[in-house]
Enzyme design. Sequence first.
Site, PDB file in Angstrom:
ATOM      1  N   ASP A  18       0.834  -1.193   0.000  1.00  0.00           N
ATOM      2  CA  ASP A  18       0.000   0.000   0.000  1.00  0.00           C
ATOM      3  C   ASP A  18       0.879   1.258   0.000  1.00  0.00           C
ATOM      4  OD1 ASP A  18      -1.968   1.935   0.372  1.00  0.00           O
ATOM      5  OD2 ASP A  18      -3.053   0.746   1.849  1.00  0.00           O
ATOM      6  N   HIS A  20      -0.575   4.529   0.150  1.00  0.00           N
ATOM      7  CA  HIS A  20      -1.412   5.662   0.551  1.00  0.00           C
ATOM      8  C   HIS A  20      -0.810   6.349   1.779  1.00  0.00           C
ATOM      9  CE1 HIS A  20      -4.291   3.280  -1.819  1.00  0.00           C
ATOM     10  NE2 HIS A  20      -4.782   4.465  -2.140  1.00  0.00           N
TER      11      HIS A  20
END
Length: 151
Positions: A18, A20
């Site tokens: 990930d 983000h």
Amino acid sequence: MVPDTMSQTVVLGVIGSDAHVVGITILEQALSAAGFDVVNLGVQTSQEEYAEAAVEYDAQAVLVSSLYGHAEQDCQGFHEVLEDAGVEAVTYIGGNLAVGQDDWAETRRTFEELGFDRVFDSETDPEDAIAALRADLDITSTESERATISS
């Protein structure tokens, strides 16, 4: 001035593949403003990196963020890695943890079964996580701190 009772170290990062970063940036700022020492590992953090940082900084809490919906696979064996490294910290996870996260109670249960002490959805206010940390780490704040934090 922040009292010694607030000098608790928190390791924070985004697990797995990930990338983000917005959520942990907001959380880092809120935790720092609340008096926590924050070690931000950034994005695409491995389980081993969390464990190494928790040991190196003697962390009282390890906070895992994931927004891309694959946290369950990224967190398989996570608590075993922490345990093998000798980490004794509370563990939190939050974000958009499952693709098609329709049944939040089921998602929460999944991550509790994986060993997390607290599980938060992507709509959680940072102040709620901070309040939970204070409770779990048995930190009490004075009236003046509460006024400073809420202003």
